[in-house]
Motif scaffolding. Sequence first.
Motif, PDB file in Angstrom:
ATOM      1  N   GLU A 133      -3.001  73.007 122.708  1.00  0.00           N
ATOM      2  CA  GLU A 133      -4.338  72.571 123.086  1.00  0.00           C
ATOM      3  C   GLU A 133      -5.267  73.736 122.816  1.00  0.00           C
ATOM      4  N   GLU A 135      -9.548  75.083 122.521  1.00  0.00           N
ATOM      5  CA  GLU A 135     -10.918  74.813 122.936  1.00  0.00           C
ATOM      6  C   GLU A 135     -11.821  74.750 121.710  1.00  0.00           C
ATOM      7  N   VAL A 136     -12.546  73.641 121.593  1.00  0.00           N
ATOM      8  CA  VAL A 136     -13.502  73.453 120.511  1.00  0.00           C
ATOM      9  C   VAL A 136     -14.822  73.053 121.143  1.00  0.00           C
ATOM     10  N   THR A 139     -14.678  72.084 124.793  1.00  0.00           N
ATOM     11  CA  THR A 139     -13.801  70.971 125.142  1.00  0.00           C
ATOM     12  C   THR A 139     -12.378  71.290 124.702  1.00  0.00           C
ATOM     13  N   LYS A 141      -9.035  70.307 123.143  1.00  0.00           N
ATOM     14  CA  LYS A 141      -8.581  69.261 122.228  1.00  0.00           C
ATOM     15  C   LYS A 141      -7.121  69.495 121.858  1.00  0.00           C
ATOM     16  N   PRO A 142      -6.366  68.396 121.726  1.00  0.00           N
ATOM     17  CA  PRO A 142      -4.980  68.533 121.282  1.00  0.00           C
ATOM     18  C   PRO A 142      -4.943  68.886 119.795  1.00  0.00           C
ATOM     19  N   ASP A 143      -3.917  69.607 119.406  1.00  0.00           N
ATOM     20  CA  ASP A 143      -3.804  70.031 118.016  1.00  0.00           C
ATOM     21  C   ASP A 143      -2.338  70.214 117.669  1.00  0.00           C
TER      22      ASP A 143
END
Length: 195
Positions: A133, A135-136, A139, A141-143
Amino acid sequence: MAQATPVSNDSARSVSGVESAIGRKARPAPGEVAPMFSLPDADMEAFDLAEVTRSHIVVLYFYPRDSMPSSLRQAIEFSDAGEIFEQCSAIPVGVSLDDCLVHGEFCDRHGLGVTLLSDPDASVCRLYGVWQEREVGGTIKPDVQRAIFIIGRDGFIHHTFEDWSQSSHTDEILGLIQELARSRNGNRQEHRRHA
């Protein structure tokens, strides 16, 4: 929704639940038995890694999404090398979060000759330690991190690559599977004769 099915048999085991410092499972390393699983492919047929590694070397690669240009380049590189994979009794197998229909459209649209597996709940991505996970823009975000695992017909991981780069890894991967195809570790029966 299809889910990964961890497979357990006498030649396969799952990676332990050891978590890394950033909350990911540790990636399996060369010399370890590959974590076995079953996932649906682009044709919604079950792909069982334990069964496939009985007769093939598997180049298991993880990537975020089909729609990314780098994912297309990687799939094309492996598709273009289809003859070498075939000569070595090896197959490239991609895993992403995309569903089976997206994989099917992606393969059809670009004429790809790779097996693509759907892991929508990221269970196999977690099993191989490539789920993260990040931060973008404030937020989380899963990756899925790009990674490649070369698995011999003996069920062991022989080589790994992180952060795949088209220009440097494809030729090296092809060389490694050719070497593995000639070695006793790439051939389960030969390995047993010399054990």
